[in-house]
Write a protein that holds these residues in place. Sequence first.
Motif, PDB file in Angstrom:
ATOM      1  N   ARG A 122       0.593  -1.293   0.165  1.00 33.78           N
ATOM      2  CA  ARG A 122       0.197  -0.025  -0.176  1.00 33.78           C
ATOM      3  C   ARG A 122       0.845   1.233   0.053  1.00 33.78           C
ATOM      4  N   ARG A 123       2.087   1.210   0.594  1.00 28.10           N
ATOM      5  CA  ARG A 123       2.667   2.162   0.784  1.00 28.10           C
ATOM      6  C   ARG A 123       3.431   2.679  -0.589  1.00 28.10           C
ATOM      7  N   LEU A 124       4.027   1.394  -1.252  1.00 28.73           N
ATOM      8  CA  LEU A 124       4.661   1.866  -2.314  1.00 28.73           C
ATOM      9  C   LEU A 124       3.719   2.235  -3.452  1.00 28.73           C
ATOM     10  N   SER A 125       2.480   1.533  -3.769  1.00 31.09           N
ATOM     11  CA  SER A 125       1.324   2.070  -4.662  1.00 31.09           C
ATOM     12  C   SER A 125       1.064   3.465  -4.593  1.00 31.09           C
ATOM     13  N   HIS A 126       0.924   4.066  -3.092  1.00 31.05           N
ATOM     14  CA  HIS A 126       0.802   5.480  -2.826  1.00 31.05           C
ATOM     15  C   HIS A 126       1.851   6.407  -3.280  1.00 31.05           C
ATOM     16  N   GLU A 127       2.994   5.885  -3.200  1.00 33.19           N
ATOM     17  CA  GLU A 127       4.279   6.802  -3.668  1.00 33.19           C
ATOM     18  C   GLU A 127       4.188   6.749  -5.022  1.00 33.19           C
ATOM     19  N   TRP A 128       3.953   5.635  -5.555  1.00 29.75           N
ATOM     20  CA  TRP A 128       4.000   5.818  -7.261  1.00 29.75           C
ATOM     21  C   TRP A 128       2.929   6.695  -7.677  1.00 29.75           C
ATOM     22  N   GLN A 129       1.663   6.536  -7.136  1.00 30.92           N
ATOM     23  CA  GLN A 129       0.460   7.518  -7.437  1.00 30.92           C
ATOM     24  C   GLN A 129       0.894   9.010  -6.995  1.00 30.92           C
ATOM     25  N   ALA A 130       1.534   9.242  -6.069  1.00 30.94           N
ATOM     26  CA  ALA A 130       1.750  10.713  -5.842  1.00 30.94           C
ATOM     27  C   ALA A 130       2.857  11.240  -6.767  1.00 30.94           C
ATOM     28  N   TYR A 131       3.643  10.540  -7.271  1.00 28.66           N
ATOM     29  CA  TYR A 131       4.744  10.894  -8.225  1.00 28.66           C
ATOM     30  C   TYR A 131       3.855  11.346  -9.582  1.00 28.66           C
ATOM     31  N   VAL A 132       3.028  10.267  -9.892  1.00 24.07           N
ATOM     32  CA  VAL A 132       2.515  10.504 -11.260  1.00 24.07           C
ATOM     33  C   VAL A 132       1.403  11.694 -11.100  1.00 24.07           C
ATOM     34  N   TYR A 164       8.861  -7.741  -6.736  1.00 26.62           N
ATOM     35  CA  TYR A 164       8.129  -6.527  -7.108  1.00 26.62           C
ATOM     36  C   TYR A 164       8.361  -5.378  -6.269  1.00 26.62           C
ATOM     37  N   GLU A 165       8.368  -5.660  -4.880  1.00 22.00           N
ATOM     38  CA  GLU A 165       8.617  -4.445  -3.799  1.00 22.00           C
ATOM     39  C   GLU A 165       9.875  -3.941  -4.080  1.00 22.00           C
ATOM     40  N   THR A 166      10.873  -5.054  -4.136  1.00 22.42           N
ATOM     41  CA  THR A 166      12.115  -4.240  -4.232  1.00 22.42           C
ATOM     42  C   THR A 166      12.583  -3.264  -5.729  1.00 22.42           C
ATOM     43  N   LEU A 167      11.778  -3.943  -6.711  1.00 22.81           N
ATOM     44  CA  LEU A 167      11.858  -3.309  -7.924  1.00 22.81           C
ATOM     45  C   LEU A 167      11.121  -1.897  -7.878  1.00 22.81           C
ATOM     46  N   LEU A 168       9.991  -1.925  -7.275  1.00 23.83           N
ATOM     47  CA  LEU A 168       9.453  -0.479  -7.397  1.00 23.83           C
ATOM     48  C   LEU A 168       9.772   0.295  -6.192  1.00 23.83           C
ATOM     49  N   GLY A 169      10.498  -0.146  -5.180  1.00 26.42           N
ATOM     50  CA  GLY A 169      11.205   0.743  -4.400  1.00 26.42           C
ATOM     51  C   GLY A 169      12.369   1.315  -5.053  1.00 26.42           C
ATOM     52  N   PHE A 170      13.197   0.770  -5.911  1.00 30.85           N
ATOM     53  CA  PHE A 170      14.103   1.049  -6.702  1.00 30.85           C
ATOM     54  C   PHE A 170      13.788   2.161  -7.708  1.00 30.85           C
ATOM     55  N   VAL A 171      12.867   2.215  -8.227  1.00 27.06           N
ATOM     56  CA  VAL A 171      12.045   2.982  -9.360  1.00 27.06           C
ATOM     57  C   VAL A 171      11.599   4.272  -8.628  1.00 27.06           C
ATOM     58  N   ASN A 172      10.822   3.983  -7.357  1.00 29.30           N
ATOM     59  CA  ASN A 172      10.462   5.399  -6.735  1.00 29.30           C
ATOM     60  C   ASN A 172      11.562   6.198  -6.302  1.00 29.30           C
ATOM     61  N   PHE A 173      12.626   5.475  -5.990  1.00 29.79           N
ATOM     62  CA  PHE A 173      13.688   6.144  -5.409  1.00 29.79           C
ATOM     63  C   PHE A 173      14.324   6.952  -6.517  1.00 29.79           C
ATOM     64  N   ARG A 174      14.476   6.477  -7.542  1.00 28.67           N
ATOM     65  CA  ARG A 174      15.089   7.151  -8.877  1.00 28.67           C
ATOM     66  C   ARG A 174      14.009   8.367  -9.301  1.00 28.67           C
ATOM     67  N   LEU A 175      12.876   8.171  -9.272  1.00 23.09           N
ATOM     68  CA  LEU A 175      12.021   9.148  -9.657  1.00 23.09           C
ATOM     69  C   LEU A 175      11.792  10.273  -8.651  1.00 23.09           C
ATOM     70  N   TYR A 176      11.628   9.932  -7.278  1.00 27.05           N
ATOM     71  CA  TYR A 176      11.632  11.013  -6.569  1.00 27.05           C
ATOM     72  C   TYR A 176      12.798  11.627  -6.502  1.00 27.05           C
ATOM     73  N   HIS A 177      13.899  11.176  -6.829  1.00 27.62           N
ATOM     74  CA  HIS A 177      15.369  12.166  -6.580  1.00 27.62           C
ATOM     75  C   HIS A 177      15.474  12.994  -8.060  1.00 27.62           C
ATOM     76  N   SER A 178      14.525  12.660  -8.878  1.00 25.99           N
ATOM     77  CA  SER A 178      14.689  13.367 -10.122  1.00 25.99           C
ATOM     78  C   SER A 178      14.034  14.705 -10.191  1.00 25.99           C
ATOM     79  N   ILE A 179      13.002  14.931  -9.133  1.00 26.04           N
ATOM     80  CA  ILE A 179      12.228  15.924  -8.975  1.00 26.04           C
ATOM     81  C   ILE A 179      12.624  16.521  -7.673  1.00 26.04           C
ATOM     82  N   SER A 180      13.802  16.094  -7.117  1.00 23.89           N
ATOM     83  CA  SER A 180      14.463  16.762  -5.857  1.00 23.89           C
ATOM     84  C   SER A 180      13.637  16.549  -4.720  1.00 23.89           C
ATOM     85  N   VAL A 181      13.230  15.362  -4.548  1.00 29.46           N
ATOM     86  CA  VAL A 181      12.323  15.071  -3.230  1.00 29.46           C
ATOM     87  C   VAL A 181      12.972  13.806  -2.397  1.00 29.46           C
ATOM     88  N   LYS A 182      13.060  14.001  -1.339  1.00 28.41           N
ATOM     89  CA  LYS A 182      14.027  12.869  -0.401  1.00 28.41           C
ATOM     90  C   LYS A 182      13.032  11.572  -0.615  1.00 28.41           C
TER      91      LYS A 182
END
Length: 607
Positions: free
Chosen positions: A176-186, A241-259
Amino acid sequence: MTKKDTAKKTVAKLKKNKHYRPAGKKREGNAARYMTRSQAIKQLQVNLSVFRKLCILKGVFPREPKKKVKGNNQTYYHVKDIAFIQHDPLLEKLREQRAYQKKIHKALAKKNEDLATRLRTREPSYTLDRLIRERYPKFVDALRDLDDCLSMVHLFAALPAVERLKINVERVHSCRRLSHEWQAYVARCHKLRKVFVSVKGIYYQAEVEGQKITWLAPHAMQQVLPDDVNFSVMLTFVEFYETLLGFVNFRLYHSISVKYPPILDPRLEALAADLYALTRYMNGNTKRISEEQESGSTKPEHTRGQLEGAQFEESELRLSQLQHQLPSNEDRALMHLIEEDDDNDDDEDTKKCKKLFKNMKFYLSREVPRESLLFVIPAFGGVVSWEGDAAPFTEADQSITHQIVDRPSQGHMYLSREYIQPQWIYDCINFGVILEAHRYLVGRVPPPHLSPFVDNEAEGYFPDYAETIKRFEAAAKNEVLPMPGVGKDDLDDPQLLLAEGYLSRTEAIEVAERKLFFLGVFQRATSEKQYLEDLKQEVQGHPDATASIAVEGAQVEEESSRPHLEQVAEDTDGTALMMMSRRNRGLFKAMKVRLNSTCYFCYISPP
């Protein structure tokens, strides 16, 4: 016949056999390149469940050889794939875990609970970070393989925790946390493109770094777990998939200067407003990180180290002050999802998504799909609230333009807003225009919900509502399509466009004023051109041009000083006609027909 002759005859018969190979000869062909699942398990010295887990984590799948040596009812794997698994350090970790599980079972069989508890705390573990880097060397590769990942994570985020199926609470909360992080970025970057509500769930499509990603999210309902599904295999996929989505969210959040990972407001988390808490965190964190980077780049190295230590000590204080970083009385500041400075870096689709629900304020009733609408409305520039304690504004706010409801009767209705069904939101998103709200009013049967993933031209069938939407899209682009029996010249008449409903009264008045302005400019330019030609003739020696020059000059001055009286009268009548309502306009036309005609049968009664 001697034994030697008998052996020679036997060897001769064996040589005639197609698959005969003498002892010591090397195998060739499919027999050497492929092995069955039983042979692979025997070679790896693991059981079937561990073998399946290794294949899923390493990305090894069965093959279909041209010639199946061991029979058609066998599952074949390539020899190099099995060797790839055999040399992986993960195999040894899984063997250690299996041996440790035997110790735990042995302690439980002896009813030694203390020993079993101590053994569980010291159980060996492993991480999948190395496998993610190994399978996806580039970030684009991970985005291409994200469809199944998002669908599986959203599915387990909606499942209940069942101990019998080994679906624990931590797994559900992590998904649930990973899905909300992805939705927040999108939503913050306005990357959502299509939404379709079906019986299976809600289909979303986003475009991230040029890659179209489609996933399915289940409806927010009680999920029934079937008995014919192997949840152990699905749990292995979710673990990867949890590990994969965590890596993707990390990269996307840092691309928009968010910790990353984000630190959320505990009050909002307790009220199940995780997506709204992520939105607030991203809005408050982006600007602070950019300021820290600018100030840190000018500091020396030892000063940077001191600053990092001070920042670590102040992390708890920042967490407690997170909810006070944004003004609580400014709803647009809370729900504002992107800075205006980044507008120049966006593509055309992203700019359109920002402006679709711009200057619109939505309020969600309790019966509508809250999580889905909280995701899609901010992704297209809208401001949204809901019924609850953590909502940014209440239902009594007079600035609300639309209220999303899904029940036939309402207790108290405000005249300053429109009450529409949730399908209006999704149809506006799919077609990229603001549709007519009267089709989606409360109590009415809405139009068919067309799928944006279907190409009507390729299918050869255009639904009736798709044709209507096509005309709305053309009107939004200022391209009015001609109706049957109407020519293209008729489309230039603002009164006809107003009567047909393509233009509003304000737009029709602007078109008429613009047409009048360009007509006056054209007349003045024509008169000046004629005046210059007569002046040229006078210079060349024509005596008759002097009087015409004086007359033309007077006409130019007269036309430049005041417009033509007849044109002003016509424009005034046209403007007054456009300002009338439909009923009064019909009555006015009927009166004109009655006055201009001597035949009483030409009278047209008002509607």
